[in-house]
Design an enzyme around this catalytic site. Structure first.
Site, PDB file in Angstrom:
ATOM      1  N   HIS A  58      67.146  39.362 -58.767  1.00  0.00           N
ATOM      2  CA  HIS A  58      67.465  38.959 -57.391  1.00  0.00           C
ATOM      3  C   HIS A  58      67.943  40.162 -56.569  1.00  0.00           C
ATOM      4  CE1 HIS A  58      68.783  35.238 -54.876  1.00  0.00           C
ATOM      5  NE2 HIS A  58      68.350  36.219 -54.094  1.00  0.00           N
ATOM      6  N   ILE A  59      67.060  41.130 -56.393  1.00  0.00           N
ATOM      7  CA  ILE A  59      67.417  42.374 -55.703  1.00  0.00           C
ATOM      8  C   ILE A  59      66.615  42.586 -54.416  1.00  0.00           C
ATOM      9  CG2 ILE A  59      68.240  43.535 -57.782  1.00  0.00           C
ATOM     10  CD1 ILE A  59      65.511  44.985 -57.931  1.00  0.00           C
ATOM     11  N   GLY A  60      66.128  41.502 -53.835  1.00  0.00           N
ATOM     12  CA  GLY A  60      65.295  41.622 -52.638  1.00  0.00           C
ATOM     13  C   GLY A  60      65.928  42.423 -51.512  1.00  0.00           C
ATOM     14  N   THR A  95      59.774  36.281 -53.928  1.00  0.00           N
ATOM     15  CA  THR A  95      61.050  36.900 -53.586  1.00  0.00           C
ATOM     16  C   THR A  95      61.854  35.971 -52.677  1.00  0.00           C
ATOM     17  OG1 THR A  95      60.060  38.030 -51.676  1.00  0.00           O
ATOM     18  CG2 THR A  95      60.141  39.256 -53.751  1.00  0.00           C
ATOM     19  N   SER A  96      61.477  34.705 -52.641  1.00  0.00           N
ATOM     20  CA  SER A  96      62.078  33.765 -51.697  1.00  0.00           C
ATOM     21  C   SER A  96      63.178  32.934 -52.356  1.00  0.00           C
ATOM     22  CB  SER A  96      60.992  32.874 -51.104  1.00  0.00           C
ATOM     23  OG  SER A  96      61.516  32.031 -50.105  1.00  0.00           O
ATOM     24  N   ARG A  97      62.822  31.785 -52.915  1.00  0.00           N
ATOM     25  CA  ARG A  97      63.761  30.912 -53.607  1.00  0.00           C
ATOM     26  C   ARG A  97      63.111  30.409 -54.889  1.00  0.00           C
ATOM     27  NH1 ARG A  97      66.620  33.143 -50.863  1.00  0.00           N
ATOM     28  NH2 ARG A  97      68.113  32.432 -49.285  1.00  0.00           N
ATOM     29  N   GLU A 136      68.555  29.792 -61.591  1.00  0.00           N
ATOM     30  CA  GLU A 136      69.185  31.103 -61.648  1.00  0.00           C
ATOM     31  C   GLU A 136      70.680  31.002 -62.000  1.00  0.00           C
ATOM     32  OE1 GLU A 136      69.590  34.611 -58.324  1.00  0.00           O
ATOM     33  OE2 GLU A 136      67.678  33.554 -58.508  1.00  0.00           O
ATOM     34  N   ARG A 184      53.669  25.381 -42.342  1.00  0.00           N
ATOM     35  CA  ARG A 184      53.602  23.951 -42.013  1.00  0.00           C
ATOM     36  C   ARG A 184      52.815  23.746 -40.728  1.00  0.00           C
ATOM     37  NH1 ARG A 184      59.523  21.340 -42.727  1.00  0.00           N
ATOM     38  NH2 ARG A 184      58.311  19.457 -42.315  1.00  0.00           N
ATOM     39  N   GLY A 242      57.056  33.651 -41.810  1.00  0.00           N
ATOM     40  CA  GLY A 242      58.227  33.867 -40.962  1.00  0.00           C
ATOM     41  C   GLY A 242      58.512  35.346 -40.848  1.00  0.00           C
ATOM     42  N   ARG A 243      59.789  35.694 -40.684  1.00  0.00           N
ATOM     43  CA  ARG A 243      60.147  37.094 -40.458  1.00  0.00           C
ATOM     44  C   ARG A 243      59.745  37.990 -41.631  1.00  0.00           C
ATOM     45  NH1 ARG A 243      64.676  34.061 -38.812  1.00  0.00           N
ATOM     46  NH2 ARG A 243      65.116  34.143 -36.566  1.00  0.00           N
ATOM     47  N   ILE A 244      60.100  37.563 -42.838  1.00  0.00           N
ATOM     48  CA  ILE A 244      59.783  38.384 -44.007  1.00  0.00           C
ATOM     49  C   ILE A 244      58.290  38.341 -44.291  1.00  0.00           C
ATOM     50  CG2 ILE A 244      60.165  38.675 -46.481  1.00  0.00           C
ATOM     51  CD1 ILE A 244      62.992  37.542 -46.045  1.00  0.00           C
TER      52      ILE A 244
END
Length: 323
Positions: free
Chosen positions: A284-286, A235-237, A266, A176, A154-156
């Protein structure tokens, strides 16, 4: 006058946007606001600007009859009960796009950091153990010319992909659904199914959304497919990875290393993970750059201001709102 609550300190520019449409109250304390305290703060409010660690549950939404909009400061919104918001006519918004580059930059810092053992080496020097150059000291792995696997283009993911060109990497991706060929060619990325990507790539970075289908997308079976000298970056979830299985694979040397900015439960981290040297653990500093956090807060504020002014929000997650 509308009453607006902000769950954390944000930029003055964002607060000024909110003040243009209502009376603003800000949670000034450092501890995260949740549960009964969060309910008490927003039950009489018309709008709330939330962070990704504020959990707006069905119970809270039901007891906040004036609430018209939740402006979530983050791309993800799994901290909000979307079904309940839609049921009660509360608009929910997020802040996509503005953190793409910051998160992509951090992803690359993590790739280079784990490959070249930067954190280990820094600690070694600080502890006074460095007595001079040695040929075997902190041997790591090359990044230049290796195979990069991106899960979620996606974007990231695309921002990460573009940065790979400077390292002359072979880039593979799993979605997907594959992208159109023209987009693949523009990105110089080749589609692979998840199993083949895991088997073949040297660095695997996750940029997929969290939903029912993607929970534990990388579990024990998937980790078993990875090469012994491969690295996993997230760095996602956090819940996209089975963290206990990852710990066991890192402990046993079944994969070379990992770098995590998010965690399954988390802020809790699986026991034992903190004691391993072959993993980088970040808080969590993305999106944690001055520019990005300011832009995120401003977008969240603009969404709230639009809704309270009777206009369409800029980046809605839900549809419809209370007038």
């Amino acid at each position: 006058m509308y009453k607006i609550f902000v769950t954390s300190k944000v930029s003055d520019s964002a607060l000024n946007i909110l003040k243009s449409v209502g009376e603003v109250e800000v949670w000034e304390k450092e501890e995260t606001l949740n549960g009964k305290t969060l309910l008490e703060k927003i039950k009489e409010k018309d709008a709330v600007l939330t962070m990704v660690n504020n959990f707006v549950t069905d119970d809270i939404i039901q007891q906040a009859p004036k609430l018209k909009v939740i402006g979530n400061c983050g791309v993800g919104y799994n901290n909000i009960d979307i079904a309940s918001a839609e049921k009660h006519g509360v608009i929910v918004t997020n802040t996509p796009d503005v953190l793409n580059d910051a998160t992509a930059d951090l992803t690359w810092a993590m790739i280079l950091g784990i490959a070249r053992r930067i954190v280990e080496a820094d600690k070694f020097v600080r502890e006074g153990k460095f007595t001079g150059w040695l040929p075997h000291l902190f041997i790591g792995n090359m990044v230049y010319g290796k195979k990069l696997g991106i899960i979620g283009l996606g974007r990231i993911g695309r921002a990460v992909c573009k940065r790979a060109k400077g390292f002359k990497m072979e880039v593979y991706y799993y979605n997907r659904n594959p992208l159109p060929k023209a987009q693949e060619e523009a990105l110089n990325a080749t589609y692979k199914n998840l199993e083949d990507l895991l088997r073949e790539c040297d660095y695997i970075t996750i940029h997929a959304p969290l939903n029912e289908d993607s929970h534990h997308l990388i579990g024990r079976d998937e980790l078993n497919l990875m090469k012994k000298d491969a690295y996993l970056i997230n760095t996602s979830r956090g819940p996209l990875i089975d963290e206990q299985a990852l710990y066991e694979h890192l402990k046993d040397g079944k994969i070379a290393g990992a770098a995590l900015d998010v965690y399954e439960h988390e802020p809790e981290i699986v026991e034992g993970l903190l004691g391993l040297d072959n993993v980088i653990l970040l808080p969590h500093i993305g999106s944690a750059t001055y520019e990005t956090r300011t832009n995120m807060a401003e977008l969240a504020a603009k969404n709230i201001a639009n809704v309270l002014s009777g206009k369409e929000p800029l980046t809605p997650v839900t549809k419809g709102w209370r007038k």
